[in-house]
Enzyme design. Structure first.
Site, PDB file in Angstrom:
ATOM      1  N   CYS A  32     -40.670  16.952  36.119  1.00 18.40           N
ATOM      2  CA  CYS A  32     -41.556  15.838  36.439  1.00 18.40           C
ATOM      3  C   CYS A  32     -40.822  14.529  36.703  1.00 18.40           C
ATOM      4  O   CYS A  32     -41.408  13.593  37.247  1.00 18.40           O
ATOM      5  CB  CYS A  32     -42.565  15.647  35.313  1.00 18.40           C
ATOM      6  SG  CYS A  32     -43.552  17.124  34.980  1.00 18.40           S
ATOM      7  N   HIS A  66     -45.420   8.975  36.354  1.00 15.05           N
ATOM      8  CA  HIS A  66     -45.729  10.381  36.604  1.00 15.05           C
ATOM      9  C   HIS A  66     -47.137  10.661  36.108  1.00 15.05           C
ATOM     10  O   HIS A  66     -47.495  10.329  34.970  1.00 15.05           O
ATOM     11  CB  HIS A  66     -44.715  11.261  35.869  1.00 15.05           C
ATOM     12  CG  HIS A  66     -45.166  12.673  35.705  1.00 15.05           C
ATOM     13  ND1 HIS A  66     -45.642  13.437  36.743  1.00 15.05           N
ATOM     14  CD2 HIS A  66     -45.241  13.458  34.590  1.00 15.05           C
ATOM     15  CE1 HIS A  66     -45.982  14.631  36.283  1.00 15.05           C
ATOM     16  NE2 HIS A  66     -45.747  14.666  34.986  1.00 15.05           N
ATOM     17  N   ASN A 123     -51.861  17.052  37.216  1.00 15.57           N
ATOM     18  CA  ASN A 123     -50.415  16.920  37.059  1.00 15.57           C
ATOM     19  C   ASN A 123     -49.730  17.798  38.105  1.00 15.57           C
ATOM     20  O   ASN A 123     -49.776  19.016  38.035  1.00 15.57           O
ATOM     21  CB  ASN A 123     -50.021  17.357  35.647  1.00 15.57           C
ATOM     22  CG  ASN A 123     -48.530  17.248  35.372  1.00 15.57           C
ATOM     23  OD1 ASN A 123     -47.718  17.132  36.285  1.00 15.57           O
ATOM     24  ND2 ASN A 123     -48.164  17.299  34.100  1.00 15.57           N
TER      25      ASN A 123
END
Length: 315
Positions: free
Chosen positions: A112, A238, A268
């Protein structure tokens, strides 16, 4: 000469899953998912599209936004942990399909935080004179490694791609400061093993580390840049979970108006999440030419980092 950002493009699969998809399969409710994550929907590849397909779409859009062509690209850096095949990587195929003939092309995997790591590499290539234009792509198909029977992770993840054009110029700030770190001692908190190939996560510990690491690296990057949070026009974290982003922003003292929050729509998407959020902010008018932004993220590894830069700064 400094490296700067000069265009953004995004792409999502055609197949959209809202939270009702999970209430029919897991012991959960729409209210529980939204309260715990802030997520209302996500997009998954449906078997007809490939990750390369949406990565190419994002790249072509970014090039058009920057007024450049595929033949102008010297390097393609793709951040991904879910390429279409084990080898070769995704980047050579993307380069071929956008017309970047014989350009350098490589995949990186910092989960990520990967998009920030890839941006750092792109800026270094430009500022060292080894490249004139680098395309940085975050592209993920997390639906491939999600355990659909695990309520704690299944509802969190989506697929998508986002790209930016990195080029050089006589810029005041450009790509600015990168603050990158890792700690392999906590790798067991978030991983996908070679044999099982499914995401496993210790949710509470990942939440705690994410908030702490993102705040620490944000402060360090701002300090190195000689800035404070008041100097930021947009905070692009993020998009892991709305609660993580809001907790980090609150600790930093950032008002809601300065936070990019796109997780509700796309969930996500790992290394694709920051460029997807950038594209969303540009489209909504929240990110304008010359604005100062800070990107931050933490992922498996553990890897984390922050970067301070200007958005499409005029040369």
């Amino acid at each position: 000469m400094k490296a700067g950002l000069f265009g953004v493009g995004t792409a999502l699969p055609v197949h959209r899953l809202d939270n009702d998809h999970w209430t029919q399969r897991l012991d959960t409710t729409v209210e529980w998912i939204v309260r715990r994550t802030g997520i209302h929907s996500r997009y998954w590849l449906n078997g007809k599209q490939t990750l390369a397909d949406i990565a190419v779409d994002a790249c072509n859009e970014a090039l058009a936004d920057a007024g450049r062509r595929g033949e102008d690209v010297d390097h393609v850096i793709v951040s991904t942990l879910t390429p279409d095949q084990l080898t070769p990587g995704l980047a050579p195929e993307v380069a071929r399909r956008i017309g970047a003939r014989e350009a350098g092309a490589i995949d990186v995997n910092a989960a990520c935080a990967g998009f920030i790591y890839a941006l750092d590499q792109a800026a270094a290539l430009v500022e060292s004179g080894r490249a004139n234009l680098v395309l940085v792509v975050g592209a993920e198909a997390l639906s491939r490694i999600v355990d659909s029977g695990d309520r704690g992770t299944a509802v969190l993840f989506g697929d998508g791609a986002g790209a930016v054009v990195v080029a050089g110029g006589e810029l005041e700030r450009g790509c600015g400061i990168f603050e990158l770190h890792s700690d392999g001692a906590h790798a067991d908190l978030l991983y996908a093993g070679r044999d099982e190939r499914l995401l496993r996560m210790e949710g509470r510990e990942v939440y705690r580390h994410a908030v702490t690491r993102m705040v620490e690296s944000t402060r360090a990057a701002l300090d190195r840049a000689g800035l404070t949070v008041d100097d930021l026009d947009l905070y692009v974290a993020h998009q892991a979970n709305a609660r993580i982003i809001e907790a980090a922003a609150a600790e930093l003292g950032l008002p809601r108006a300065k936070i990019a929050l796109d997780v509700s729509r796309v969930a996500n998407t790992s290394s694709a999440s920051i460029p997807l959020a950038l594209g969303d902010a540009v489209q909504d008018g929240r990110l304008k030419a010359g604005d100062t932004l800070l990107m931050t993220g933490m992922g498996a590894g553990l890897t984390w980092g922050s970067a301070v830069m200007s958005w499409t700064e005029a040369m």
